[in-house]
Scaffold this motif. Structure first.
Motif, PDB file in Angstrom:
ATOM      1  N   UNK A 193      46.209 -56.400  53.447  1.00 59.66           N
ATOM      2  CA  UNK A 193      45.909 -57.714  53.704  1.00 59.66           C
ATOM      3  C   UNK A 193      44.695 -58.127  52.685  1.00 59.66           C
ATOM      4  N   UNK A 194      44.698 -59.582  52.429  1.00 58.65           N
ATOM      5  CA  UNK A 194      43.912 -60.017  51.524  1.00 58.65           C
ATOM      6  C   UNK A 194      44.707 -60.254  49.991  1.00 58.65           C
ATOM      7  N   UNK A 195      45.711 -59.613  49.900  1.00 63.62           N
ATOM      8  CA  UNK A 195      46.362 -59.653  48.701  1.00 63.62           C
ATOM      9  C   UNK A 195      47.011 -61.036  48.286  1.00 63.62           C
ATOM     10  N   UNK A 196      46.791 -61.470  47.258  1.00 61.29           N
ATOM     11  CA  UNK A 196      47.333 -62.728  46.789  1.00 61.29           C
ATOM     12  C   UNK A 196      48.629 -62.549  45.928  1.00 61.29           C
ATOM     13  N   UNK A 216      47.159 -56.590  44.180  1.00 63.01           N
ATOM     14  CA  UNK A 216      47.084 -55.604  45.348  1.00 63.01           C
ATOM     15  C   UNK A 216      46.161 -54.651  45.028  1.00 63.01           C
ATOM     16  N   UNK A 217      45.990 -54.391  43.585  1.00 60.88           N
ATOM     17  CA  UNK A 217      45.014 -53.209  43.354  1.00 60.88           C
ATOM     18  C   UNK A 217      43.661 -53.882  43.265  1.00 60.88           C
ATOM     19  N   UNK A 218      43.621 -55.142  43.128  1.00 60.55           N
ATOM     20  CA  UNK A 218      42.192 -55.566  43.074  1.00 60.55           C
ATOM     21  C   UNK A 218      41.856 -56.188  44.519  1.00 60.55           C
ATOM     22  N   UNK A 219      43.073 -56.273  45.299  1.00 58.72           N
ATOM     23  CA  UNK A 219      42.780 -56.410  46.927  1.00 58.72           C
ATOM     24  C   UNK A 219      42.221 -55.379  47.588  1.00 58.72           C
TER      25      UNK A 219
END
Length: 301
Positions: A193-196, A216-219
């Protein structure tokens, strides 16, 4: 109790009161931690249930998609074969009386035969997947509904479209939609969740390109509560990581299905990890690929 406290010295009373207060605080802390654990467990269960729901929707769509493609392509193939028979009968009656007309009919027979063979090849390819369909399948006009479902599940989606959209064959449109659906599902599954996810469609005279990039990695680093500097440190990567991402051969059922769908209509599929950021899926459908079926193509080339 009050009489007993009055008989005690002031320091003793303070100590007892402090002990009671500490005990109350400990109980409240324990209750708070317990509630927090339950809340986290509820959140995890909700996320798991939501992912399961999306997986089931994707599975159902996959199950119900293939026969629809077969049915559409079969109808076209039957029409082409019927046209072949009609043209063959015409050639039989004109070959002696009007050889020039018969030659034109035979040329049309060859063209119709190519179209029929192309459609039948697609029918056989999809039929071998062994799945069935019970309802009409979505196309690119359903992308907004797909974005809404994925946003509700926790993705942040940014959509961009450039160029002049042209009409697609029904099977090709469904294949592109399923690739988009699979790429967004992977972004949610692996990025969380929170992935852009940035989705772009580029329509050109040379064809169509679909691109889905996620962070996804930064999320994951953002969910850990890190600040900007902390996220940069946590997602730092080396040249070796970059080289590995460019050369790695990624596998997986979802990626394999997306690649097969792309290749069915002459598309070139690529998927790779973007070090320190996330994942990228790219599909290019060239306009002049023989029998690609993305849009009207001169098959005589």
């Amino acid at each position: 109790m009050a009489e007993w406290l009055q008989g005690e010295s002031a320091p003793t009373v303070l100590i007892i009161a402090a002990g009671v207060l500490l005990l109350a605080l400990a109980v409240l802390l324990w209750l708070w931690l317990r509630a927090a654990r339950r809340l986290r467990r509820t959140d995890r269960d909700w996320i798991s249930a939501e992912r399961t729901r999306i997986d089931l929707e994707l599975s159902l769509a996959e199950q119900t998609g293939r026969l629809g493609i077969v049915r559409e392509l079969q109808d076209v193939a039957v029409l082409n074969v019927s046209r072949l028979i009609t043209q063959a009968e015409g050639a039989k009656y004109t070959v002696e009386s009007d050889p020039s007309s018969a030659s034109r009919v035979v040329s049309a027979l060859v063209e119709s035969g190519r179209e029929a063979v192309g459609d039948m090849r697609r029918v056989l390819t999809v039929a071998r997947e062994g799945e069935s369909v019970s309802s009409r399948q979505p196309g690119l006009q359903s992308a907004r509904d797909l974005f809404r479902v994925m946003r509700d599940a926790g993705l942040t989606i940014v959509f961009d479209e450039s160029g002049e959209r042209y009409e697609l064959k029904p099977g090709a449109e469904l294949a592109i939609f399923r690739i988009l659906q699979g790429a967004l599902a992977n972004a949610l599954t692996h990025g969380g969740t929170g992935t852009e996810a940035k989705v772009s469609f580029s329509w050109t005279r040379d064809g169509l390109q679909l691109l889905v990039d996620d962070d996804g990695i930064r999320a994951k680093a953002r969910r850990a509560g890190l600040d900007a500097d902390g996220i940069n440190r946590d997602t730092a990567y080396t040249i070796d990581d970059d080289l590995h991402a460019l050369t790695a051969n990624l596998t997986g059922a979802g990626l394999t299905q997306m690649k097969q769908r792309a290749e069915l209509y002459g598309g070139v599929f690529q998927a790779r990890t973007v070090p320190g950021v996330g994942f990228s899926v790219s599909v290019i459908f060239p306009a002049l690929r023989f029998h690609n079926g993305v849009h009207s193509v001169n098959l005589s080339r």
